[in-house]
Motif scaffolding. Sequence first.
Motif, short mmCIF file in Angstrom:
data_model
loop_
_atom_site.label_atom_id
_atom_site.label_comp_id
_atom_site.label_asym_id
_atom_site.label_seq_id
_atom_site.Cartn_x
_atom_site.Cartn_y
_atom_site.Cartn_z
N ARG A 10 -40.34 103.29 3.32
CA ARG A 10 -40.71 102.55 2.11
C ARG A 10 -42.06 103.03 1.58
O ARG A 10 -42.88 102.25 1.05
CB ARG A 10 -40.74 101.04 2.36
CG ARG A 10 -39.40 100.46 2.79
CD ARG A 10 -38.37 100.57 1.68
NE ARG A 10 -37.09 99.95 2.05
CZ ARG A 10 -36.06 99.79 1.22
NH1 ARG A 10 -36.16 100.23 -0.03
NH2 ARG A 10 -34.95 99.24 1.62
N ASP A 11 -42.27 104.34 1.70
CA ASP A 11 -43.48 104.99 1.24
C ASP A 11 -43.22 105.54 -0.16
O ASP A 11 -42.77 106.68 -0.32
CB ASP A 11 -43.86 106.10 2.23
CG ASP A 11 -45.10 106.89 1.79
OD1 ASP A 11 -45.71 106.53 0.76
OD2 ASP A 11 -45.44 107.87 2.49
N ALA A 12 -43.49 104.73 -1.17
CA ALA A 12 -43.18 105.12 -2.54
C ALA A 12 -43.97 106.35 -2.97
O ALA A 12 -43.42 107.25 -3.62
CB ALA A 12 -43.45 103.95 -3.49
N GLU A 13 -45.26 106.41 -2.63
CA GLU A 13 -46.07 107.57 -3.02
C GLU A 13 -45.60 108.83 -2.30
O GLU A 13 -45.57 109.92 -2.88
CB GLU A 13 -47.54 107.30 -2.71
CG GLU A 13 -48.16 106.19 -3.54
CD GLU A 13 -48.06 106.46 -5.04
OE1 GLU A 13 -48.22 107.64 -5.44
OE2 GLU A 13 -47.82 105.52 -5.80
N GLY A 14 -45.22 108.67 -1.02
CA GLY A 14 -44.70 109.81 -0.28
C GLY A 14 -43.39 110.33 -0.86
O GLY A 14 -43.15 111.54 -0.93
N ALA A 15 -42.53 109.39 -1.29
CA ALA A 15 -41.26 109.78 -1.90
C ALA A 15 -41.50 110.49 -3.23
O ALA A 15 -40.83 111.49 -3.55
CB ALA A 15 -40.38 108.55 -2.11
N TRP A 16 -42.46 109.97 -4.00
CA TRP A 16 -42.83 110.62 -5.27
C TRP A 16 -43.21 112.08 -5.02
O TRP A 16 -42.70 112.99 -5.66
CB TRP A 16 -44.00 109.86 -5.90
CG TRP A 16 -44.66 110.55 -7.06
CD1 TRP A 16 -45.52 111.62 -7.01
CD2 TRP A 16 -44.51 110.23 -8.45
NE1 TRP A 16 -45.92 111.98 -8.26
CE2 TRP A 16 -45.33 111.15 -9.18
CE3 TRP A 16 -43.81 109.26 -9.15
CZ2 TRP A 16 -45.43 111.13 -10.55
CZ3 TRP A 16 -43.91 109.24 -10.54
CH2 TRP A 16 -44.72 110.15 -11.23
N GLN A 17 -44.14 112.28 -4.06
CA GLN A 17 -44.63 113.64 -3.81
C GLN A 17 -43.54 114.54 -3.24
O GLN A 17 -43.46 115.73 -3.59
CB GLN A 17 -45.82 113.60 -2.86
CG GLN A 17 -46.56 114.93 -2.76
CD GLN A 17 -47.07 115.40 -4.12
OE1 GLN A 17 -47.78 114.67 -4.82
NE2 GLN A 17 -46.72 116.63 -4.51
N ALA A 18 -42.71 114.00 -2.36
CA ALA A 18 -41.62 114.80 -1.78
C ALA A 18 -40.64 115.25 -2.84
O ALA A 18 -40.16 116.39 -2.82
CB ALA A 18 -40.91 114.00 -0.69
N CYS A 19 -40.36 114.38 -3.80
CA CYS A 19 -39.47 114.76 -4.90
C CYS A 19 -40.11 115.82 -5.78
O CYS A 19 -39.45 116.79 -6.19
CB CYS A 19 -39.12 113.53 -5.74
SG CYS A 19 -37.98 112.37 -4.95
N PHE A 63 -36.80 104.19 -5.81
CA PHE A 63 -35.85 104.00 -4.71
C PHE A 63 -36.56 103.47 -3.47
O PHE A 63 -36.08 102.55 -2.81
CB PHE A 63 -35.15 105.32 -4.39
CG PHE A 63 -33.97 105.19 -3.46
CD1 PHE A 63 -32.69 105.05 -3.97
CD2 PHE A 63 -34.14 105.21 -2.09
CE1 PHE A 63 -31.60 104.93 -3.11
CE2 PHE A 63 -33.07 105.09 -1.23
CZ PHE A 63 -31.78 104.95 -1.75
N ALA A 64 -37.72 104.05 -3.15
CA ALA A 64 -38.46 103.61 -1.97
C ALA A 64 -38.87 102.14 -2.10
O ALA A 64 -38.91 101.41 -1.10
CB ALA A 64 -39.70 104.49 -1.78
N GLU A 65 -39.16 101.71 -3.31
CA GLU A 65 -39.61 100.33 -3.51
C GLU A 65 -38.47 99.33 -3.63
O GLU A 65 -38.59 98.18 -3.16
CB GLU A 65 -40.46 100.25 -4.79
CG GLU A 65 -41.83 100.86 -4.66
CD GLU A 65 -42.71 100.55 -5.86
OE1 GLU A 65 -43.94 100.46 -5.67
OE2 GLU A 65 -42.18 100.39 -6.98
#
Length: 240
Positions: A194-203, A101-103
């Motif tokens: 648009r921080d894909a890694e941050g979104a990954w970790q938050a999820c 989603f972020a990407e």
Amino acid sequence: MPDDSLQITPQPVRRQVEERLREAIITSRFMPGEHLSDRMLCDLFGVSRGVIREAVRLLEAEGLVIVVPNRGPFVAYLSAAEATQVYEVRGVLEALAGHGFAERASTEEVAELRAVFEEIAATRPGADRMALLTLKRRFYDVLLRGCRNSYVARMLDQLLNRNSQLRATTLSDPTRLPHTVEEIRRIVEAVERRDAEGAWQACRDHVAQAARVALRILNERAATGGPAPARRPAARRRAG
């Protein structure tokens, strides 16, 4: 006389029964292990046996109901061990959805995710549990649409249906909602950057915290003598 076996069930009626039965299970009106007899459900919903059986079949596919040979349908029981497995898989799939989603989500979809989050954030402790579950479902609908990965979307959507009882369980903890809001805020803020890694970790963190609360409640219920589950024989049991 019309042949009942050939009657066409109106789709809206079946859908309404399916949704109301799902809600009754998620909100614990029907407890894990409880028998869902045709006669009882027909009387409750005021519909034919065929409509009831179709709704039960669909909820069985979601894992909310099990059908025991020669005994009929029962509300599915999810043990702490099974719940652990569900959360392990959900954590990975949800992280993939957040990353995608972020990407790949459009600007409009990011704004839509923020709007649904603001509705969740405006919810106060003690609010209707089903209304909050509906809001969270809308949040995931946007997340899955915007991640642009049909395989992740399909698998996570199916798992979220199985996870419905667990999500209702975590929300039964009066202290959980503020933490849920902050965890989802982290997801939204990461995708807005648009921080894909941050979104990954938050999820991943959101699912891990939900798992911690759900497993604590399930273990407490088991320790105090929760409802005896009806289980399908091992060879016929459906995977969660």
